[in-house]
Write an enzyme that holds these catalytic residues in place. Structure first.
Site, PDB file in Angstrom:
ATOM      1  N   PHE A 256      -7.708  -8.968  59.833  1.00  0.00           N
ATOM      2  CA  PHE A 256      -7.049  -9.479  58.618  1.00  0.00           C
ATOM      3  C   PHE A 256      -5.528  -9.472  58.745  1.00  0.00           C
ATOM      4  CE2 PHE A 256     -11.290  -9.061  57.351  1.00  0.00           C
ATOM      5  CZ  PHE A 256     -11.479  -9.923  56.297  1.00  0.00           C
ATOM      6  N   CYS A 267     -14.578 -15.195  46.617  1.00  0.00           N
ATOM      7  CA  CYS A 267     -14.454 -13.766  46.314  1.00  0.00           C
ATOM      8  C   CYS A 267     -13.015 -13.282  46.164  1.00  0.00           C
ATOM      9  CB  CYS A 267     -15.165 -12.946  47.394  1.00  0.00           C
ATOM     10  SG  CYS A 267     -16.949 -13.145  47.303  1.00  0.00           S
ATOM     11  N   ARG A 334     -14.963 -23.281  47.342  1.00  0.00           N
ATOM     12  CA  ARG A 334     -14.388 -22.640  46.156  1.00  0.00           C
ATOM     13  C   ARG A 334     -13.009 -22.053  46.485  1.00  0.00           C
ATOM     14  NH1 ARG A 334     -19.700 -19.328  44.160  1.00  0.00           N
ATOM     15  NH2 ARG A 334     -20.093 -19.254  46.391  1.00  0.00           N
TER      16      ARG A 334
HETATM   17  P1  NAD Z   1     -23.416 -18.643  43.760  1.00  0.00           P
HETATM   18  O1  NAD Z   1     -22.683 -19.408  42.732  1.00  0.00           O
HETATM   19  O2  NAD Z   1     -23.562 -19.190  45.140  1.00  0.00           O
HETATM   20  O3  NAD Z   1     -24.896 -18.329  43.233  1.00  0.00           O
HETATM   21  C1  NAD Z   1     -25.207 -17.910  41.942  1.00  0.00           C
HETATM   22  C2  NAD Z   1     -26.577 -18.485  41.590  1.00  0.00           C
HETATM   23  O4  NAD Z   1     -27.011 -17.930  40.357  1.00  0.00           O
HETATM   24  C3  NAD Z   1     -26.586 -19.995  41.405  1.00  0.00           C
HETATM   25  O5  NAD Z   1     -27.566 -20.578  42.236  1.00  0.00           O
HETATM   26  C4  NAD Z   1     -26.931 -20.181  39.911  1.00  0.00           C
HETATM   27  O6  NAD Z   1     -27.703 -21.349  39.668  1.00  0.00           O
HETATM   28  C5  NAD Z   1     -27.724 -18.919  39.641  1.00  0.00           C
HETATM   29  N1  NAD Z   1     -27.808 -18.534  38.234  1.00  0.00           N
HETATM   30  C6  NAD Z   1     -26.807 -18.479  37.302  1.00  0.00           C
HETATM   31  N2  NAD Z   1     -27.291 -18.066  36.112  1.00  0.00           N
HETATM   32  C7  NAD Z   1     -28.609 -17.825  36.283  1.00  0.00           C
HETATM   33  C8  NAD Z   1     -29.650 -17.384  35.437  1.00  0.00           C
HETATM   34  N3  NAD Z   1     -29.424 -17.072  34.154  1.00  0.00           N
HETATM   35  N4  NAD Z   1     -30.905 -17.276  35.946  1.00  0.00           N
HETATM   36  C9  NAD Z   1     -31.157 -17.590  37.215  1.00  0.00           C
HETATM   37  N5  NAD Z   1     -30.201 -18.010  38.091  1.00  0.00           N
HETATM   38  C10 NAD Z   1     -28.961 -18.138  37.621  1.00  0.00           C
HETATM   39  O7  NAD Z   1     -22.731 -17.202  43.800  1.00  0.00           O
HETATM   40  P2  NAD Z   1     -22.574 -16.219  45.070  1.00  0.00           P
HETATM   41  O8  NAD Z   1     -21.483 -16.688  45.951  1.00  0.00           O
HETATM   42  O9  NAD Z   1     -23.921 -15.971  45.636  1.00  0.00           O
HETATM   43  O10 NAD Z   1     -22.039 -14.912  44.331  1.00  0.00           O
HETATM   44  C11 NAD Z   1     -22.884 -14.135  43.497  1.00  0.00           C
HETATM   45  C12 NAD Z   1     -22.181 -12.810  43.233  1.00  0.00           C
HETATM   46  O11 NAD Z   1     -22.040 -12.079  44.452  1.00  0.00           O
HETATM   47  C13 NAD Z   1     -20.765 -12.948  42.664  1.00  0.00           C
HETATM   48  O12 NAD Z   1     -20.535 -11.903  41.773  1.00  0.00           O
HETATM   49  C14 NAD Z   1     -19.878 -12.790  43.889  1.00  0.00           C
HETATM   50  O13 NAD Z   1     -18.612 -12.280  43.587  1.00  0.00           O
HETATM   51  C15 NAD Z   1     -20.666 -11.769  44.697  1.00  0.00           C
HETATM   52  N6  NAD Z   1     -20.430 -11.835  46.143  1.00  0.00           N
HETATM   53  C16 NAD Z   1     -20.314 -13.028  46.759  1.00  0.00           C
HETATM   54  C17 NAD Z   1     -20.117 -13.066  48.144  1.00  0.00           C
HETATM   55  C18 NAD Z   1     -19.967 -14.379  48.857  1.00  0.00           C
HETATM   56  O14 NAD Z   1     -19.525 -14.352  50.011  1.00  0.00           O
HETATM   57  N7  NAD Z   1     -20.306 -15.503  48.264  1.00  0.00           N
HETATM   58  C19 NAD Z   1     -20.048 -11.869  48.876  1.00  0.00           C
HETATM   59  C20 NAD Z   1     -20.204 -10.666  48.202  1.00  0.00           C
HETATM   60  C21 NAD Z   1     -20.393 -10.659  46.826  1.00  0.00           C
END
Ligand code: NAD
Length: 459
Positions: A256, A267, A334
């Site tokens: 980093f 994130c 994003r």
């Molecule tokens: P994302 O947007 O890719 O996925 C979220 C999913 O949840 C979507 O498919 C959406 O349709 C679904 N969803 C929303 N409301 C819902 C409901 N009521 N019922 C069923 N499904 C529902 O998000 P992500 O990137 O996977 O991130 C999810 C969480 O994990 C966030 O809090 C993020 O900060 C955290 N996170 C993400 C990463 C990453 O690299 N993307 C890494 C670590 C932590």
């Protein structure tokens, strides 16, 4: 054997669900996006993540991994339910918990027995307690009582290497007040437990704050080297050598410490903003992170301005853009720096030929306002042809070994902006390019300084 439901089948939910099923557990992934679930049931993976398709295919085939929109059935059949929905930024920068709340309430509406409810989404301190409250409220409405526990189990996977990260984590964090829930979670992660992965067992609040602290620290480290890169350009120093020398210090580590056009993704930007808001809310400001948020917005503008300062009037200029995703090996757009950079340059009259190995389709949605100024190309050389400059925004491996002689003949002018420092200043200049890296000592004009108010307006 425990059955698991993962609610939210995005980057985190799908990877977690698939990998847990590969550990031999029965997992049902739930999403309210029916198109996504339809695709998954046909074997189509909705995101680009190396190695994920074969794991999904294998475990779907062996009937350990299921996809559904039916949360009632999933809750009914599972004793451990992960919440893995998005927690995007609200306008004030704090985390929007509406999706977490809606899932917590759904779980309570359908629960029929003891359940362990696991927050895998990144959530502010206090959310675990809120989840308890939401569940209790719904149970009360139903006039029923069921035992349940809440666990905070933040996820540290990185997009692009998510499968490896999930299956080889540096640590597993489990925050809970319940011994029973802890035993359930140890069973879920028994494969990792046997592999001697460090487990951090703590309370819910600590687990919640660990995730924000880790992400914010990394974001701050990137921002630090970005600002040292900017300073290097002013004083004629080379940030690559600085980063190498700093990184040799075991207390610092070389990771980093790569300057670039600002961090993006789903994130770091939202988690730094959320931590800054949490600090203010509790009267313990995290000022380093408040400043990181500002400096990172500044950095994207500095990157765009670098092109304008070097090339002068950009109206009518055509710029080749290599890489649109926020980082290599993902199609995630994003908060990608490319969005700010292209919009800034478009305001100055530039047009673009852009190529990203994976993210072009996704990029079209995020760059909708300026798509009329962008020609999306099939490969890097098609993008470079007849352009006035080449700008590398995302360091996909295939851009590290460009045929530079061909690049030079394809470009109308030999402007080469390398926002990831994957080439070296001296060798590029000796090849006849007008080369601009990040902090490589050739550029003396960075003076974009936003005030806090101006940054707030750009977020
Ligand atoms: P994302 O947007 O890719 O996925 C979220 C999913 O949840 C979507 O498919 C959406 O349709 C679904 N969803 C929303 N409301 C819902 C409901 N009521 N019922 C069923 N499904 C529902 O998000 P992500 O990137 O996977 O991130 C999810 C969480 O994990 C966030 O809090 C993020 O900060 C955290 N996170 C993400 C990463 C990453 O690299 N993307 C890494 C670590 C932590």
């Amino acid at each position: 054997m425990n059955s698991i439901a993962v609610v939210g089948t995005g980057y985190v939910g799908l990877v977690s669900g698939a990998c847990l099923s590969d550990f031999g557990l029965k997992v049902t992934c739930v999403d309210n996006d029916s198109k996504k679930i339809e695709k998954l049931n046909k074997g189509i993976i909705p995101i680009y993540e190396p190695g994920l398709d074969s794991i999904v295919e294998r475990n779907h085939y062996y009937k350990r991994l299921f996809f559904t929109t039916d949360i009632k059935k999933a809750v009914d059949e599972s004793d451990i339910i992960f919440i893995a929905v998005g927690t995007p930024s609200k306008e004030d920068g704090s985390a929007d918990l509406q999706y977490v709340e809606s899932v917590a309430r759904d779980i309570a509406r359908y629960m029929n027995d003891y359940k362990v409810i696991v927050n895998k989404s990144t959530v502010p301190v206090g959310t675990g307690q809120k989840v308890k409250q939401w569940v209790l409220e719904e149970l009360e409405k139903r006039g029923v009582q069921y035992e349940f526990d809440v666990v905070s189990n933040p996820e540290f996977l990185r997009e692009g290497s998510a499968v490896h990260d999930f299956t080889h984590p540096d640590r597993v964090v489990l925050g809970t007040e319940s011994k029973k829930a802890l035993e359930y979670m140890k069973h879920v992660y028994s494969v990792l437990y046997l592999n001697e992965t460090p487990f951090i067992e703590t309370n819910i609040e600590t687990a919640e704050l660990i995730k924000y602290s880790a992400n914010a620290f990394l974001a701050m480290k990137i921002t630090f080297i970005n600002e040292i890169a900017n300073l290097s350009e002013k004083v004629g120093a080379n940030v690559q050598d600085i980063a190498r020398a700093m990184g040799r210090d075991g207390r610092i580590s070389p990771k980093f410490l790569h300057p670039g056009p600002g961090f993006g993704g789903s994130c770091f930007p939202k988690d730094t903003r959320a931590l800054a808001e949490i600090g203010k809310e509790y009267g313990a400001p995290v000022t380093l992170i408040e400043q990181t948020v500002i400096a990172n917005e500044n950095q994207k503008l500095i990157a765009a301005k670098k092109v304008e300062d070097a090339m002068g009037d950009l109206s009518g200029k055509q710029l080749a853009i290599l890489g649109l995703a926020f980082k290599p090996n993902t199609d995630d757009m994003r908060e990608a720096p490319s969005i700010t950079i292209l919009n800034e340059l478009a305001k100055k009259g530039a047009r673009f030929k852009a190529y990203d190995p994976i993210a072009s389709n996704e990029a079209k949605k995020w760059l909708a306002d300026i798509n009329d100024k962008i020609t999306y190309c099939e490969n890097e050389y098609e993008a470079i042809e007849e352009c006035d400059a080449l700008i590398i925004i995302t360091e996909w491996n295939q851009f590290r070994k460009l045929d530079l002689a061909r690049v030079k003949t394809l470009l109308k002018q030999p402007y080469f902006f390398d926002m990831r420092n994957i080439y070296r200043h001296e060798s590029m200049e000796s090849l006849g390019f007008m080369y601009y890296g990040m902090g490589q000592g050739s550029y003396k004009e960075n003076h974009v300084n936003l005030t806090i108010g101006e940054v707030a307006a750009t977020i």
